[in-house]
Scaffold this active site. Structure first.
Site, mmCIF file in Angstrom:
data_model
loop_
_atom_site.group_PDB
_atom_site.id
_atom_site.type_symbol
_atom_site.label_atom_id
_atom_site.label_comp_id
_atom_site.label_asym_id
_atom_site.label_seq_id
_atom_site.Cartn_x
_atom_site.Cartn_y
_atom_site.Cartn_z
ATOM 1 C CG HIS A 236 3.654 3.826 4.680
ATOM 2 N ND1 HIS A 236 3.288 3.448 5.700
ATOM 3 C CD2 HIS A 236 2.604 4.685 4.244
ATOM 4 C CE1 HIS A 236 2.169 3.873 5.826
ATOM 5 N NE2 HIS A 236 1.498 4.510 5.128
ATOM 6 C CG HIS B 51 -1.817 2.313 2.793
ATOM 7 N ND1 HIS B 51 -3.108 3.202 2.856
ATOM 8 C CD2 HIS B 51 -0.921 3.249 3.553
ATOM 9 C CE1 HIS B 51 -2.675 4.506 3.504
ATOM 10 N NE2 HIS B 51 -1.439 4.532 3.978
ATOM 11 C CD GLU C 237 -2.768 2.821 7.085
ATOM 12 O OE1 GLU C 237 -1.470 2.856 6.982
ATOM 13 O OE2 GLU C 237 -3.433 3.693 6.944
HETATM 14 C C1 BGC Z 1 -0.036 7.565 7.361
HETATM 15 C C2 BGC Z 1 -0.585 8.826 6.772
HETATM 16 C C3 BGC Z 1 -0.132 8.779 5.349
HETATM 17 C C4 BGC Z 1 -0.904 7.782 4.648
HETATM 18 C C5 BGC Z 1 -0.555 7.668 3.033
HETATM 19 C C6 BGC Z 1 -0.748 6.450 6.766
HETATM 20 O O1 BGC Z 1 -0.511 5.217 6.850
HETATM 21 O O2 BGC Z 1 -0.387 7.322 8.707
HETATM 22 O O3 BGC Z 1 0.152 9.888 7.384
HETATM 23 O O4 BGC Z 1 -0.440 10.010 4.467
HETATM 24 O O5 BGC Z 1 -0.536 6.454 5.156
HETATM 25 O O6 BGC Z 1 0.821 7.620 2.892
#
Ligand code: BGC
Length: 382
Positions: free
Chosen positions: A134, A208, A346
């Site tokens: 991210h 998210h 997402e």
């Molecule tokens: C990821 C997860 C992660 C979550 C929060 C998701 O997009 O694929 O592995 O734990 O985001 O960070």
């Protein structure tokens, strides 16, 4: 002042504080700005509450451009907050799960925290084992965005802008990012992302939000019925990096082509389910050529009748079942965010695309404009 009058004043002040914290302050058909606190550096952070003409409300903070609350009706018209979030800026600073936030410069993982572009290797932060997750250590979720209320054709709109400087978190190019949230009168939340760069770069923006359509504190989401319009998904390795394969969902726990309870196969003896600790995978959306925006997923919560449809221009969606939520994060109204108490959808390009030439490209060049749209549409079934 008489004692009774004093109590009324104190009660009123407490109520105002609670309302401000939950963002429940805008009149139907209006947008209200309030303070959401300050960052440790003293930077002021705001909360914008957008209310459509039906009284459906979304509250968005300039910290990370995060959706703080989203109140939508059930089958009897009762409004409830269907997203996880925090009451003030401090919650978002300690938000290790990216709850509600805008994600950039690159949503999801980049393997071995590096990628090659135009023959040059770019090295990023390893903030998730060996990989980058991210956007790195300080992604767009930790930036304070500049907000402006803008006119909307339908409903209420908020524009957020952010300049991600050349080399920020190791990514090349000054990237001017604009995100417009529109809460439409049809009870849809549209998110429009655009960006330009002055050097070749990679980009993959998303939001998210964690949803629980039954409302706050209502337990896990395993009874929600989910449909994902995907014949294939991208299997991962132990670091949750796609192997490069596009695997058929038929006969696997990843087949959501017909509405299926999220929990029905979540503990199955399946290698991919075990690697994800549940669902934490990118689905390859069945998009029809020429269709400007497509239905990606539909979720129904049987007790309340609430329905969420996700529409997007993107090729993929990460379905994540909050496997890493462990009750440590405490959200609005003191609710602990426990494992699988919410799900994420997402919309995105596939994880690790900068290292996978066979995946749809995430490159952006000077003179081009990145432009994607995702719409979360809410309704209720009888
Ligand atoms: C990821 C997860 C992660 C979550 C929060 C998701 O997009 O694929 O592995 O734990 O985001 O960070």
């Amino acid at each position: 002042m008489k004692r009774s009058a004093l109590w009324v004043t104190i009660a009123g002040a407490i109520l105002m504080t609670i309302m401000a914290a939950s963002g429940a302050t805008a009149k139907p058909g209006s947008t209200k700005k309030s303070s959401f606190g300050k960052t440790p550096d003293g930077e002021a952070v705001d909360l914008y509450t957008l209310a459509n003409k039906n009284g459906v409300e979304v509250a968005i903070t300039t910290y990370g451009g995060s959706v703080v609350s989203l109140k939508v009706p059930d089958r009897s018209g009762r409004l409830d907050d269907v997203v996880l979030g925090f009451a003030s800026v401090d919650g978002y600073e300690n938000n290790t799960s990216y709850i509600g936030a805008l994600i950039g410069r690159y949503g999801n993982r980049i393997g071995h925290a590096q990628f090659k572009l135009d023959g040059k290797t770019y090295t990023l932060a390893k903030n998730n084992g060996e990989n980058t997750l991210h956007g790195g250590t300080k992604g767009f979720n930790k930036a304070v965005w500049t907000a402006k209320e803008i006119p909307a054709k339908d409903g209420q709109a908020l524009e957020l802008t952010y300049l991600s400087k050349d080399d920020e978190e190791g990514f090349p190019g000054n990237l001017h990012v604009r995100v417009v949230y529109t809460l439409e009168d049809s009870n849809a939340l549209e998110i429009e992302y655009s960006a330009t760069t002055d050097k070749d770069t990679v980009i993959n923006l998303t939001n998210h939000s964690y949803f629980n359509l039954a409302g706050p504190g209502s337990g896990d989401v395993l009874g929600h019925l989910l449909m994902i319009k995907a014949d294939r998904f991208t299997p991962v390795d132990s670091g949750l990096i796609p192997t490069g394969e596009l695997r058929d969902v038929a006969g696997t726990p990843f087949d959501f082509r017909k509405p299926t309870e999220i929990g029905s196969r979540i503990n199955s003896d399946d290698e991919q389910i075990k690697l994800g600790g549940g669902y934490d995978h990118n689905f390859v959306l069945n998009r029809k050529a020429g269709e400007p925006i497509s239905l990606a997923a539909r979720v129904v919560e049987p007790k309340t009748g609430r329905v969420l449809e996700v529409w997007t221009t993107e090729p993929g969606v990460q379905f994540y079942t909050g496997n890493f939520l462990d009750g440590t994060l405490k959200g609005k109204a003191g609710i602990s965010y426990t494992k699988r108490s919410a799900f994420c959808l997402e919309t995105q390009h596939f994880p690790d695309s900068p290292n996978k030439p066979e995946f749809p490209s995430t490159e952006l060049k000077p003179g081009q404009r990145y432009h994607t749209t995702t719409i979360y549409k809410f309704s209720a079934e009888k």
